[in-house]
Motif scaffolding. Structure first.
Motif, short mmCIF file in Angstrom:
data_model
loop_
_atom_site.label_atom_id
_atom_site.label_comp_id
_atom_site.label_asym_id
_atom_site.label_seq_id
_atom_site.Cartn_x
_atom_site.Cartn_y
_atom_site.Cartn_z
N ARG A 17 0.83 -1.21 0.00
CA ARG A 17 0.00 0.00 0.00
C ARG A 17 0.86 1.25 0.00
O ARG A 17 0.51 2.25 -0.63
N THR A 20 2.15 1.75 -3.56
CA THR A 20 1.14 2.11 -4.56
C THR A 20 0.25 3.26 -4.11
O THR A 20 -0.66 3.64 -4.81
N SER A 21 0.48 3.79 -2.94
CA SER A 21 -0.21 4.95 -2.38
C SER A 21 -1.47 4.62 -1.59
O SER A 21 -1.84 5.38 -0.73
N ASP A 22 -2.16 3.52 -1.90
CA ASP A 22 -3.35 3.18 -1.11
C ASP A 22 -3.87 1.79 -1.46
O ASP A 22 -3.35 1.11 -2.34
N ILE A 24 -6.77 0.84 -2.82
CA ILE A 24 -7.42 0.72 -4.12
C ILE A 24 -6.38 0.43 -5.21
O ILE A 24 -6.55 -0.45 -6.04
N HIS A 25 -5.28 1.20 -5.20
CA HIS A 25 -4.24 1.00 -6.21
C HIS A 25 -3.55 -0.35 -6.04
O HIS A 25 -3.19 -0.99 -7.02
N THR A 26 -3.39 -0.80 -4.80
CA THR A 26 -2.80 -2.12 -4.55
C THR A 26 -3.66 -3.20 -5.18
O THR A 26 -3.16 -4.09 -5.87
N ARG A 28 -5.82 -2.84 -7.63
CA ARG A 28 -5.81 -2.68 -9.08
C ARG A 28 -4.53 -3.27 -9.68
O ARG A 28 -4.57 -4.00 -10.67
N HIS A 29 -3.39 -2.98 -9.06
CA HIS A 29 -2.12 -3.51 -9.58
C HIS A 29 -2.07 -5.03 -9.45
O HIS A 29 -1.55 -5.71 -10.34
N GLU A 32 -4.09 -6.37 -12.26
CA GLU A 32 -3.36 -6.26 -13.53
C GLU A 32 -2.32 -7.37 -13.66
O GLU A 32 -2.14 -7.95 -14.73
#
Length: 91
Positions: A17, A20-22, A24-26, A28-29, A32
């Motif tokens: 986290r 990736t900043s938070d 949600i981004h974790t 999402r990555h 992906e």
């Protein structure tokens, strides 16, 4: 990169986290990477979530579709540029 350095070992979601900043981004990555067919397992222990990158095997047949999606989603390319990059040889 954090998962790759810890290949086969559970990684606490907290460092992911941060990188990736938070949360949600974790997520999402991670999604992906799974789309690339990376085998990422999630687990939970003592109230903490962990991610484990099981191996580095990917399905190369998925790459063209992923590149196409990136091109389609690009805001920097015109429609004509997108079409010329995506057009199939038979078109």
């Amino acid at each position: 990169m954090v998962l790759m350095r810890s290949l086969g070992e559970p990684v606490d979601s907290a460092p992911l986290r941060v990188s990736t900043s938070d949360k949600i981004h974790t997520e999402r990555h991670t999604m992906e990477l799974r789309e690339l067919e990376f085998n990422i397992v999630t687990s939970e222990a003592d109230g903490n979530q962990y991610y484990t990158l099981v191996d580095l095997q990917i399905d190369n047949t998925k790459l063209p579709k992923l590149v196409e999606n990136v091109i389609r989603d690009s805001r920097a390319l015109t429609s004509a540029d997108k079409h010329s990059l995506i057009v199939k040889p038979s078109e």
